[in-house]
Design a protein around this motif. Structure first.
Motif, short mmCIF file in Angstrom:
data_model
loop_
_atom_site.label_atom_id
_atom_site.label_comp_id
_atom_site.label_asym_id
_atom_site.label_seq_id
_atom_site.Cartn_x
_atom_site.Cartn_y
_atom_site.Cartn_z
N TYR A 203 98.36 97.22 31.76
CA TYR A 203 97.37 98.20 31.32
C TYR A 203 96.44 98.55 32.49
O TYR A 203 96.06 99.71 32.68
CB TYR A 203 96.55 97.67 30.15
N TYR A 204 96.07 97.53 33.26
CA TYR A 204 95.17 97.75 34.40
C TYR A 204 95.81 98.70 35.40
O TYR A 204 95.16 99.66 35.85
CB TYR A 204 94.82 96.42 35.06
N GLN A 205 97.05 98.46 35.77
CA GLN A 205 97.69 99.28 36.79
C GLN A 205 97.86 100.72 36.32
O GLN A 205 97.65 101.67 37.09
CB GLN A 205 99.05 98.67 37.18
N THR A 206 98.24 100.89 35.05
CA THR A 206 98.39 102.25 34.51
C THR A 206 97.05 102.96 34.54
O THR A 206 96.92 104.12 34.97
CB THR A 206 98.94 102.20 33.08
N GLY A 207 96.00 102.27 34.03
CA GLY A 207 94.67 102.87 34.01
C GLY A 207 94.15 103.19 35.39
O GLY A 207 93.50 104.23 35.60
N ARG A 208 94.45 102.32 36.36
CA ARG A 208 93.99 102.55 37.73
C ARG A 208 94.60 103.82 38.32
O ARG A 208 93.91 104.62 38.97
CB ARG A 208 94.32 101.33 38.59
N GLU A 209 95.89 104.02 38.09
CA GLU A 209 96.54 105.23 38.61
C GLU A 209 95.91 106.48 38.02
O GLU A 209 95.62 107.45 38.75
CB GLU A 209 98.04 105.19 38.30
N ILE A 210 95.71 106.49 36.71
CA ILE A 210 95.14 107.67 36.06
C ILE A 210 93.72 107.91 36.57
O ILE A 210 93.32 109.04 36.89
CB ILE A 210 95.13 107.50 34.52
N PHE A 211 92.94 106.84 36.67
CA PHE A 211 91.54 106.93 37.10
C PHE A 211 91.45 107.52 38.51
O PHE A 211 90.70 108.49 38.75
CB PHE A 211 90.91 105.53 37.05
N PHE A 212 92.23 106.97 39.44
CA PHE A 212 92.11 107.42 40.83
C PHE A 212 92.76 108.77 41.06
O PHE A 212 92.36 109.51 41.97
CB PHE A 212 92.63 106.35 41.78
N ASP A 213 93.74 109.14 40.21
CA ASP A 213 94.24 110.52 40.29
C ASP A 213 93.16 111.52 39.90
O ASP A 213 93.16 112.67 40.36
CB ASP A 213 95.46 110.69 39.37
N ALA A 214 92.24 111.06 39.04
CA ALA A 214 91.18 111.95 38.57
C ALA A 214 89.97 112.00 39.51
O ALA A 214 89.15 112.92 39.42
CB ALA A 214 90.72 111.51 37.18
N VAL A 215 89.83 111.01 40.39
CA VAL A 215 88.63 110.89 41.23
C VAL A 215 88.29 112.17 42.00
O VAL A 215 87.10 112.54 42.09
CB VAL A 215 88.77 109.69 42.19
N PRO A 216 89.25 112.91 42.59
CA PRO A 216 88.88 114.13 43.32
C PRO A 216 88.10 115.15 42.49
O PRO A 216 87.45 116.03 43.05
CB PRO A 216 90.24 114.69 43.77
N ASN A 217 88.19 115.04 41.18
CA ASN A 217 87.49 115.99 40.32
C ASN A 217 86.06 115.57 40.00
O ASN A 217 85.29 116.37 39.44
CB ASN A 217 88.26 116.16 39.00
N PHE A 218 85.69 114.34 40.34
CA PHE A 218 84.38 113.84 39.93
C PHE A 218 83.24 114.71 40.46
O PHE A 218 82.31 115.06 39.72
CB PHE A 218 84.17 112.40 40.41
N THR A 219 83.27 115.03 41.71
CA THR A 219 82.16 115.77 42.33
C THR A 219 82.22 117.27 42.05
O THR A 219 81.31 118.00 42.45
CB THR A 219 82.13 115.52 43.84
N LYS A 220 83.27 117.72 41.38
CA LYS A 220 83.39 119.14 41.02
C LYS A 220 82.76 119.45 39.66
O LYS A 220 82.65 120.61 39.27
CB LYS A 220 84.86 119.55 40.98
N LEU A 221 82.37 118.42 38.95
CA LEU A 221 81.87 118.60 37.59
C LEU A 221 80.55 119.37 37.58
O LEU A 221 79.69 119.16 38.44
CB LEU A 221 81.69 117.24 36.91
N LYS A 222 80.39 120.22 36.59
CA LYS A 222 79.17 121.01 36.45
C LYS A 222 78.37 120.61 35.20
O LYS A 222 77.15 120.70 35.19
CB LYS A 222 79.51 122.50 36.39
N SER A 223 79.05 120.21 34.14
CA SER A 223 78.37 119.83 32.89
C SER A 223 77.66 118.50 33.06
O SER A 223 78.28 117.50 33.47
CB SER A 223 79.39 119.73 31.75
#
Length: 747
Positions: free
Chosen positions: A513-533
């Protein structure tokens, strides 16, 4: 003793109003009390109708105006009254099943006695919830029959010691039958009588169908139907029932033997009609009537009574005080009528037995019983200085159960909506709810090692994985047949996914579960600083902080947390004013998540300003939503804008969850147990400590209702609301353990 009365009241034409008037008069004139009794009335208006009330009515409540109920509570509390006596009947108070009366009762600072005029054997969910809550608040519950006592104990779990049986009072009036028949020009007639508000459930057609055989043998019989059509019937059906009855009279050819008097008359004239009657008939169509004032009046007048065996009649007419016939059985009624008309001795025996019993339930006697009950209730009231503050005890909470979550979950994910407690497959799935579901089952497994929680975890995690796009963003909605319904989901759903994934990385039950979650989390990281809401930013920050608890040396993610914190603080500083310590020019939804995010960030970032803004904004939100001593969530009807009024409805469980989490984090930072009290108060919003004073948690389905609306509770129990309740419940349990550990530490 000073007594406040709440109920309908004359000149409003209402049976409960007549009861309230008689009770007020008999109590304030009772000679049995140690002291002279005084009283006043809070009257309930009807659908914007206004009445010219007598002086004892100090305030009237417009049925559907919630603020009027709170004003009434304030008046009673400041009046010097010792006790409040409420008349309860479904239909006279506003909101869904009369729910508007609950906030008034909760605000009372004096003991409450409630008289129940209706106790339903098979109530709806809301009817039972409202009546149960009223009985919890009341120091004593008055009913008028043993059947009602048994039903309250068996169906509503009201302690028997709290229930008092006091009969329906009757006026102490007596008239000579010969004289009143002469006045009404009925000397040569055998009079049958039915009185009261007219409606389909009265069963008058049963009597009409029995009359042809009766009048064939007793042509001097006349049947008087005395009463107006019930106002609620008029509103919905007009005079349809009365027209039906008059048509039936013509069809049966009994026009000379039936008189309809479409009037609401006073008690003196009513008792004249009762005295003139040879036989009084209540042909109601259903057993489900626990109290009948008309029947009590007939007994009090010493009438020979024939009735269908509804609950009150079966009890009141025992011991040969009347005769019973089966529901809607005109033939059986006709036989009893002929028997009594043919044998006047039997009729007179019924009249004597009824009259003798009626002497025991005259209003002066009943008033004395109410005074004695009120004195006992006031005497038993604890000294306010002896009342202990409620202790935060998890044993008082409902059991933590995943029944409804299991019901909503299939092999794709959790269904986002429900029709009442049944999954609404038409609405499909969403990322928001599957993210919250993953968070909830991970929290559950961490605490209890519940096997179902572990079993459900991969379902929600795989949904999040399935909805992630190649660029790391997420889709949100999926139809029941697994078709994507959007290309890119909302930023809010993105933030909630990161919140749950961050928690997973800090609390994974196993490495897969950790490894799956880690992949999804870090694939999403580039979007963190693009958030406006800002709410998406806040959710993402909380997810990052959960991740950092197990990865505190990740400088890159820590730097992103700092950037996102700066974004929130900038918005705060732009919008902050002396009387408005907030991130926007309005309070909308999920408000507490904004301070919560900064309070989480304060754990990891060495920046005093982050902590200060988190605490300032939390205190501002608390002042607004805790103004009445309980959580009053900002409603989504109009939100709450600077210099405007707070929107009361609809209040959403998601906001209660955010408040719980915010106070929990504040406690973790400060170790100040005042925040635990506020956390618990926020959680109790789910269980009835709210503006409508009704539980949103459904003890039958183990789900949570979708919100508080102006009419009452939104009974649908979707994933969002139930998950908000369960995550809040888990947070309460965690907080209790944390407080216990703190208390065990040496000073």
């Amino acid at each position: 003793m000073k007594i406040s009365f709440i109920g309908t009241y004359p000149p409003r034409e209402c049976g409960i109003g007549t009861f309230t008037k008689n009770l007020f008069d008999s109590v304030t004139r009772s000679a049995s009390s140690k002291n002279n009794n005084q009283g006043f009335v809070i009257a309930i208006d009807d659908h914007d109708q206004q009445y010219d009330y007598p002086p004892e009515v100090k305030l009237s409540i417009r049925q559907e105006q919630q603020t009027d109920y709170l004003e009434a509570a304030n008046l009673i509390n400041l009046s010097g009254a010792d006790v409040c006596v409420l008349q309860h009947e479904f239909g006279i108070y506003g909101g869904q099943n009369g729910i508007y009366i609950l906030p008034l009762l909760h605000k009372l600072k004096i003991p409450l006695i409630v008289t129940l005029h209706t106790v339903l054997k098979n109530p709806s969910y809301n009817q039972k919830a409202v009546l149960t809550e009223i009985c919890k608040i009341a120091s004593s519950v008055v009913v008028m029959s043993q059947t009602a006592v048994d039903m309250l104990v068996d169906e509503y779990q009201v302690p028997k010691v709290k229930i008092a049986k006091i009969a329906h009072g009757v006026p102490d009036l007596q008239f000579d039958q010969i004289q009143v028949k002469k006045e009404f020009k009925l000397t040569k007639r055998k009079v049958l009588l039915t009185f009261g508000f007219i409606g389909r459930n009265k069963g008058i057609e049963t009597v009409l169908k029995a009359l042809p055989n009766v009048v064939a043998q007793h042509p001097d019989v006349v049947y008087i139907v005395l009463g107006k059509t019930h106002p609620n019937v008029i509103r919905h059906s007009g005079e349809e029932y009365r027209v039906f009855l008059t048509g039936l009279v013509k069809k049966l050819g009994i026009e000379k033997h039936v008189v309809f008097l479409n009037e609401f008359i006073g008690q003196s004239e009513l008792f004249q009609y009762l005295s003139a009657a040879d036989i009084y008939i209540t042909p109601y169509t259903s057993e489900a009537q626990i109290t009948s004032g008309t029947l009590s009046y007939a007994i009090g007048a010493g009438a020979a009574v024939i009735s269908t065996p509804y609950w009150h009649a079966a009890e009141l007419l025992s011991e040969n005080r009347g005769r019973l016939f089966p529901f809607q059985d005109s033939a059986a009624l006709g036989e009893i009528l002929l028997e009594l008309l043919d044998h006047p001795g039997q009729m007179n025996e019924l009249r004597k037995n009824a009259y003798d019993y009626g002497r025991k339930i005259t209003w002066p006697r009943i008033g004395t019983e109410y005074v004695e009950l009120a004195e006992a209730v006031v005497e038993a009231q604890p000294d306010p200085t002896d009342v202990q503050e409620p202790i935060f005890d998890p044993l008082t909470l409902p059991p933590f159960l995943l029944d409804h979550i299991q019901r909503l979950t299939d092999d794709t994910g959790i269904i986002q909506h429900a029709k009442y407690g049944i999954p609404n497959l038409k609405e499909g799935y969403c990322l928001d709810d599957n993210a919250r579901a993953l968070l909830m089952v991970l929290m559950t497994y961490k605490r209890t090692k519940h096997p179902l929680a572990l079993k459900l975890s991969p379902t929600y995690l795989s949904y999040i994985n399935y909805m992630q796009n190649a660029d790391g963003a997420f889709r949100n909605f999926l139809s029941f047949n697994r078709n994507f319904l959007d290309e890119v989901g909302s930023e809010d759903s993105f933030g909630r996914a990161i919140w749950s994934l961050g928690y997973l990385l800090g609390n994974a039950p196993n490495d897969a579960y950790y490894q799956t979650g880690r992949e999804i989390f870090f694939d999403a990281v580039p979007n963190f600083t693009k958030l406006k809401s800002i709410r998406s930013i806040a959710n993402t920050m909380v997810g990052i902080c959960h991740y950092l608890k197990s990865n505190p040396n990740d400088e890159a993610i820590t730097q992103i947390l700092r950037q996102l914190s700066e974004r929130l603080m900038t918005d705060y500083e732009i919008n902050c004013q002396d009387n408005w310590r907030w991130f926007e020019q309005l309070l909308a939804y999920d408000n507490a998540f904004l301070p919560l995010a900064l309070l989480h960030a304060a754990e990891f970032l060495d920046d005093e300003r982050i902590y200060e803004i988190g605490m300032e904004s939390m205190n501002f939100l608390t002042d607004i939503t805790f103004a009445n001593g309980y959580l009053s969530i900002i409603g989504n009807e109009n939100w709450y804008k600077l210099d405007n009024e707070q929107s009361k409805f609809g209040q959403q469980p998601l906001d209660a969850l955010a408040m719980v989490l915010m106070f929990h984090q504040a406690f973790r930072l400060t170790k100040n147990t005042d925040y635990i009290t506020k956390l618990y108060t926020s959680f109790m919003w789910f269980l009835g400590e709210n503006d409508l004073r009704i539980s949103l948690y459904d003890f039958e389905t183990k789900g949570c209702c979708d919100g508080l609306e102006s009419y009452g509770v939104n009974r649908n129990q979707g994933a969002e609301s139930t998950l908000a309740y369960l995550i809040s419940h888990l947070s309460v349990l965690e907080a209790f353990e944390e407080v216990s550990k703190l208390e065990l530490q040496p000073a």
